[in-house]
Design a protein around this motif. Structure first.
Motif, PDB file in Angstrom:
ATOM      1  N   ARG A  11       6.298  15.718 -11.563  1.00 38.74           N
ATOM      2  CA  ARG A  11       4.947  16.174 -11.216  1.00 38.74           C
ATOM      3  C   ARG A  11       4.530  15.475  -9.929  1.00 38.74           C
ATOM      4  NH1 ARG A  11       1.896  14.425 -16.471  1.00 38.74           N
ATOM      5  NH2 ARG A  11       3.084  12.620 -15.854  1.00 38.74           N
ATOM      6  N   ASP A  12       3.751  16.173  -9.106  1.00 42.26           N
ATOM      7  CA  ASP A  12       3.216  15.560  -7.894  1.00 42.26           C
ATOM      8  C   ASP A  12       2.088  14.619  -8.272  1.00 42.26           C
ATOM      9  OD1 ASP A  12       4.875  16.891  -6.109  1.00 42.26           O
ATOM     10  OD2 ASP A  12       3.535  18.609  -5.964  1.00 42.26           O
ATOM     11  N   VAL A  13       2.120  13.428  -7.690  1.00 45.17           N
ATOM     12  CA  VAL A  13       1.048  12.464  -7.889  1.00 45.17           C
ATOM     13  C   VAL A  13       0.669  11.852  -6.547  1.00 45.17           C
ATOM     14  CG1 VAL A  13       1.667  11.849 -10.266  1.00 45.17           C
ATOM     15  CG2 VAL A  13       2.640  10.557  -8.369  1.00 45.17           C
ATOM     16  N   GLU A  14      -0.561  11.406  -6.446  1.00 42.71           N
ATOM     17  CA  GLU A  14      -1.011  10.628  -5.298  1.00 42.71           C
ATOM     18  C   GLU A  14      -1.128   9.187  -5.768  1.00 42.71           C
ATOM     19  OE1 GLU A  14      -1.706  11.142  -1.929  1.00 42.71           O
ATOM     20  OE2 GLU A  14      -0.679  13.023  -2.367  1.00 42.71           O
ATOM     21  N   ASN A  15      -0.461   8.295  -5.058  1.00 43.63           N
ATOM     22  CA  ASN A  15      -0.588   6.867  -5.332  1.00 43.63           C
ATOM     23  C   ASN A  15      -1.646   6.319  -4.385  1.00 43.63           C
ATOM     24  OD1 ASN A  15       1.442   6.567  -7.348  1.00 43.63           O
ATOM     25  ND2 ASN A  15       2.958   6.852  -5.754  1.00 43.63           N
ATOM     26  N   VAL A  16      -2.605   5.587  -4.925  1.00 45.01           N
ATOM     27  CA  VAL A  16      -3.730   5.110  -4.134  1.00 45.01           C
ATOM     28  C   VAL A  16      -3.752   3.583  -4.133  1.00 45.01           C
ATOM     29  CG1 VAL A  16      -6.245   5.159  -3.857  1.00 45.01           C
ATOM     30  CG2 VAL A  16      -5.043   7.183  -4.730  1.00 45.01           C
ATOM     31  N   TYR A  17      -3.894   3.032  -2.940  1.00 44.06           N
ATOM     32  CA  TYR A  17      -3.981   1.588  -2.737  1.00 44.06           C
ATOM     33  C   TYR A  17      -5.275   1.299  -1.993  1.00 44.06           C
ATOM     34  CZ  TYR A  17       1.064   2.007  -3.437  1.00 44.06           C
ATOM     35  OH  TYR A  17       2.298   2.304  -3.939  1.00 44.06           O
ATOM     36  N   VAL A  18      -5.825   0.118  -2.199  1.00 44.06           N
ATOM     37  CA  VAL A  18      -7.025  -0.292  -1.483  1.00 44.06           C
ATOM     38  C   VAL A  18      -6.746  -1.622  -0.814  1.00 44.06           C
ATOM     39  CG1 VAL A  18      -9.439  -0.973  -1.710  1.00 44.06           C
ATOM     40  CG2 VAL A  18      -8.557   0.903  -3.083  1.00 44.06           C
ATOM     41  N   PHE A  20      -8.858  -4.663   0.913  1.00 42.31           N
ATOM     42  CA  PHE A  20     -10.233  -5.148   0.985  1.00 42.31           C
ATOM     43  C   PHE A  20     -10.227  -6.641   1.265  1.00 42.31           C
ATOM     44  CE2 PHE A  20      -8.686  -5.462  -3.303  1.00 42.31           C
ATOM     45  CZ  PHE A  20      -9.151  -6.688  -3.763  1.00 42.31           C
ATOM     46  N   LEU A  21     -11.390  -7.161   1.586  1.00 42.21           N
ATOM     47  CA  LEU A  21     -11.521  -8.596   1.806  1.00 42.21           C
ATOM     48  C   LEU A  21     -11.946  -9.265   0.503  1.00 42.21           C
ATOM     49  CD1 LEU A  21     -13.255  -8.739   5.282  1.00 42.21           C
ATOM     50  CD2 LEU A  21     -10.862  -9.177   4.742  1.00 42.21           C
ATOM     51  N   ASN A  22     -11.171 -10.238   0.083  1.00 44.53           N
ATOM     52  CA  ASN A  22     -11.458 -11.001  -1.122  1.00 44.53           C
ATOM     53  C   ASN A  22     -11.775 -12.425  -0.679  1.00 44.53           C
ATOM     54  OD1 ASN A  22     -11.608 -12.058  -3.669  1.00 44.53           O
ATOM     55  ND2 ASN A  22      -9.437 -11.798  -4.143  1.00 44.53           N
ATOM     56  N   HIS A  23     -13.065 -12.742  -0.578  1.00 43.71           N
ATOM     57  CA  HIS A  23     -13.505 -14.039  -0.054  1.00 43.71           C
ATOM     58  C   HIS A  23     -12.920 -14.279   1.333  1.00 43.71           C
ATOM     59  CE1 HIS A  23     -15.281 -14.890  -3.933  1.00 43.71           C
ATOM     60  NE2 HIS A  23     -14.119 -14.630  -4.514  1.00 43.71           N
ATOM     61  N   GLY A  24     -12.918 -13.210   2.153  1.00 41.46           N
ATOM     62  CA  GLY A  24     -12.441 -13.308   3.530  1.00 41.46           C
ATOM     63  C   GLY A  24     -10.945 -13.140   3.701  1.00 41.46           C
ATOM     64  N   VAL A  25     -10.207 -12.992   2.612  1.00 36.93           N
ATOM     65  CA  VAL A  25      -8.748 -12.848   2.690  1.00 36.93           C
ATOM     66  C   VAL A  25      -8.378 -11.379   2.468  1.00 36.93           C
ATOM     67  CG1 VAL A  25      -6.542 -13.516   1.655  1.00 36.93           C
ATOM     68  CG2 VAL A  25      -8.411 -15.178   1.797  1.00 36.93           C
ATOM     69  N   PRO A  26      -7.681 -10.740   3.441  1.00 34.61           N
ATOM     70  CA  PRO A  26      -7.255  -9.352   3.242  1.00 34.61           C
ATOM     71  C   PRO A  26      -6.340  -9.251   2.020  1.00 34.61           C
ATOM     72  CG  PRO A  26      -6.962 -10.005   5.524  1.00 34.61           C
ATOM     73  CD  PRO A  26      -7.282 -11.249   4.751  1.00 34.61           C
ATOM     74  N   THR A  27      -6.661  -8.322   1.121  1.00 31.86           N
ATOM     75  CA  THR A  27      -5.926  -8.179  -0.129  1.00 31.86           C
ATOM     76  C   THR A  27      -5.586  -6.713  -0.357  1.00 31.86           C
ATOM     77  OG1 THR A  27      -7.205 -10.025  -1.026  1.00 31.86           O
ATOM     78  CG2 THR A  27      -6.058  -8.633  -2.614  1.00 31.86           C
ATOM     79  N   ASN A  28      -4.354  -6.438  -0.752  1.00 31.33           N
ATOM     80  CA  ASN A  28      -3.940  -5.079  -1.108  1.00 31.33           C
ATOM     81  C   ASN A  28      -3.876  -4.965  -2.617  1.00 31.33           C
ATOM     82  OD1 ASN A  28      -3.498  -4.206   1.565  1.00 31.33           O
ATOM     83  ND2 ASN A  28      -1.510  -5.202   1.575  1.00 31.33           N
ATOM     84  N   SER A  29      -4.362  -3.853  -3.145  1.00 32.61           N
ATOM     85  CA  SER A  29      -4.347  -3.641  -4.582  1.00 32.61           C
ATOM     86  C   SER A  29      -3.948  -2.196  -4.881  1.00 32.61           C
ATOM     87  CB  SER A  29      -5.738  -3.923  -5.161  1.00 32.61           C
ATOM     88  OG  SER A  29      -5.745  -3.713  -6.549  1.00 32.61           O
ATOM     89  N   PHE A  30      -3.004  -2.031  -5.798  1.00 30.62           N
ATOM     90  CA  PHE A  30      -2.626  -0.696  -6.251  1.00 30.62           C
ATOM     91  C   PHE A  30      -3.692  -0.228  -7.229  1.00 30.62           C
ATOM     92  CE2 PHE A  30      -0.199   1.998  -9.311  1.00 30.62           C
ATOM     93  CZ  PHE A  30       0.023   3.060  -8.443  1.00 30.62           C
TER      94      PHE A  30
END
Length: 126
Positions: A11-18, A20-30
């Motif tokens: 099945r086709d799916v879209e994977n989404v990541y964000v 953002f800044l976490n206390h000034g630290v760039p953070t990637n989250s699935f």
């Protein structure tokens, strides 16, 4: 960031990541995958919206950038995912994923190497 994929059931799916800044630290989250009935821009936006609304219903107010591959459905000038979101989020910018760009460059570089062609044909036949 969003990218299309196929799950184990094809099945086709879209994977989404964000990112953002976490206390000034760039953070990637699935954030998660979301089934997408087809790869048309409107359906991709619906899938992304359903995932993002669970994280933060005000995400469109906070969104700054959309990171995608270079597929037409994602970035072309009219009626792409980016173009449609840009209508709702005028300050939104688009960034082409460096990993996708690197992959395309690598594929272009090795495409004429005979051993690579042979290995690709063998693997595709499995």
């Amino acid at each position: 960031m969003t990218d299309g994929a196929n799950d184990v059931g094809t099945r086709d799916v879209e994977n989404v990541y964000v990112r953002f800044l976490n206390h000034g630290v760039p953070t990637n989250s699935f954030v998660g995958p979301r089934e997408c009935p087809n790869a048309k821009a409107v359906r991709v936006i619906e899938a992304v919206t359903k995932v993002m609304d669970k994280v933060d219903e005000q995400w469109k107010v906070k969104a700054v950038c959309l990171g995608t591959d270079g597929a037409n459905v994602m970035v072309r000038q009219h009626n792409s995912v980016f173009a449609l979101l840009k209508r709702e989020i005028p300050s939104l910018i688009s960034i082409y994923c460096i990993a996708h760009k690197l992959e395309l460059g690598f594929q272009d570089t090795i495409k004429d190497i005979p051993l690579v062609k042979e290995a690709k044909q063998m693997l595709q036949g499995i």
